[in-house]
Design an enzyme around this catalytic site. Sequence first.
Site, PDB file in Angstrom:
ATOM      1  N   VAL A  36       0.869  -1.178   0.000  1.00  0.00           N
ATOM      2  CA  VAL A  36       0.000   0.000   0.000  1.00  0.00           C
ATOM      3  C   VAL A  36       0.906   1.229   0.000  1.00  0.00           C
ATOM      4  O   VAL A  36       1.749   1.385   0.887  1.00  0.00           O
ATOM      5  CB  VAL A  36      -0.927   0.011   1.239  1.00  0.00           C
ATOM      6  CG1 VAL A  36      -1.828   1.235   1.220  1.00  0.00           C
ATOM      7  CG2 VAL A  36      -1.754  -1.273   1.305  1.00  0.00           C
ATOM      8  N   TYR A  37       0.740   2.076  -1.007  1.00  0.00           N
ATOM      9  CA  TYR A  37       1.586   3.255  -1.161  1.00  0.00           C
ATOM     10  C   TYR A  37       0.854   4.503  -0.675  1.00  0.00           C
ATOM     11  O   TYR A  37      -0.348   4.650  -0.872  1.00  0.00           O
ATOM     12  CB  TYR A  37       1.993   3.433  -2.629  1.00  0.00           C
ATOM     13  CG  TYR A  37       2.973   2.376  -3.066  1.00  0.00           C
ATOM     14  CD1 TYR A  37       4.338   2.599  -2.969  1.00  0.00           C
ATOM     15  CD2 TYR A  37       2.534   1.146  -3.537  1.00  0.00           C
ATOM     16  CE1 TYR A  37       5.248   1.635  -3.346  1.00  0.00           C
ATOM     17  CE2 TYR A  37       3.434   0.169  -3.917  1.00  0.00           C
ATOM     18  CZ  TYR A  37       4.789   0.415  -3.821  1.00  0.00           C
ATOM     19  OH  TYR A  37       5.684  -0.550  -4.189  1.00  0.00           O
ATOM     20  N   TYR A  38       1.641   5.378  -0.057  1.00  0.00           N
ATOM     21  CA  TYR A  38       1.112   6.647   0.449  1.00  0.00           C
ATOM     22  C   TYR A  38       1.867   7.801  -0.176  1.00  0.00           C
ATOM     23  O   TYR A  38       3.057   7.690  -0.473  1.00  0.00           O
ATOM     24  CB  TYR A  38       1.263   6.714   1.979  1.00  0.00           C
ATOM     25  CG  TYR A  38       0.159   5.954   2.670  1.00  0.00           C
ATOM     26  CD1 TYR A  38      -1.001   6.608   3.077  1.00  0.00           C
ATOM     27  CD2 TYR A  38       0.259   4.600   2.893  1.00  0.00           C
ATOM     28  CE1 TYR A  38      -2.028   5.915   3.684  1.00  0.00           C
ATOM     29  CE2 TYR A  38      -0.767   3.894   3.503  1.00  0.00           C
ATOM     30  CZ  TYR A  38      -1.908   4.566   3.898  1.00  0.00           C
ATOM     31  OH  TYR A  38      -2.929   3.878   4.493  1.00  0.00           O
TER      32      TYR A  38
END
Length: 173
Positions: A36-38
């Site tokens: 999961v990228y932020y």
Amino acid sequence: MFEVETKIRVPDLPEIRSRLVRIGAGTPSVADQQDVYYNHPVRDFGRTDEALRVRYEGERCTLTYKGPKLATKGAKTREEFNLTVESGENLEEILRRLGFVRSAEVRKHREEFALGTASVALDEVDGLGSFVEIEVMAHEAGAEAEKEIERIKGELGIEGSHIPQSYLELLRQ
């Protein structure tokens, strides 16, 4: 530490898996990974070529920061910091409260083999297909890690061009 890696799209993971076993790579670790990228609230990581990733792998969760890619001849090289966290859900809530925005998700099935100082990952990436990643962690960026990657690539008979983009970048194209 610097992550020096090459990524190659391949048509046949079973053949490469067999070669790895033949040269003594041993038993791989096998996992389904959810990355999961932020994105930063005031700095676009896409523009700065950085990444902030929360990786879920079974019961394990790791926060990874990757700095901008460094100019090299072949392999992709970038500074990397990893931190194992007890609760990915709590970490993601903290990031949201600090203003970070969830920007993307990558799912893959990975078999990872240790081969000397390198790791060789056989990846099936949702929406992209099959890839081999050869990675060496080094204390400094330099040609020695790239030479080791090329040696392993040759030993495994892997042909094809290095793909400099991350799986995230490939999915966004």
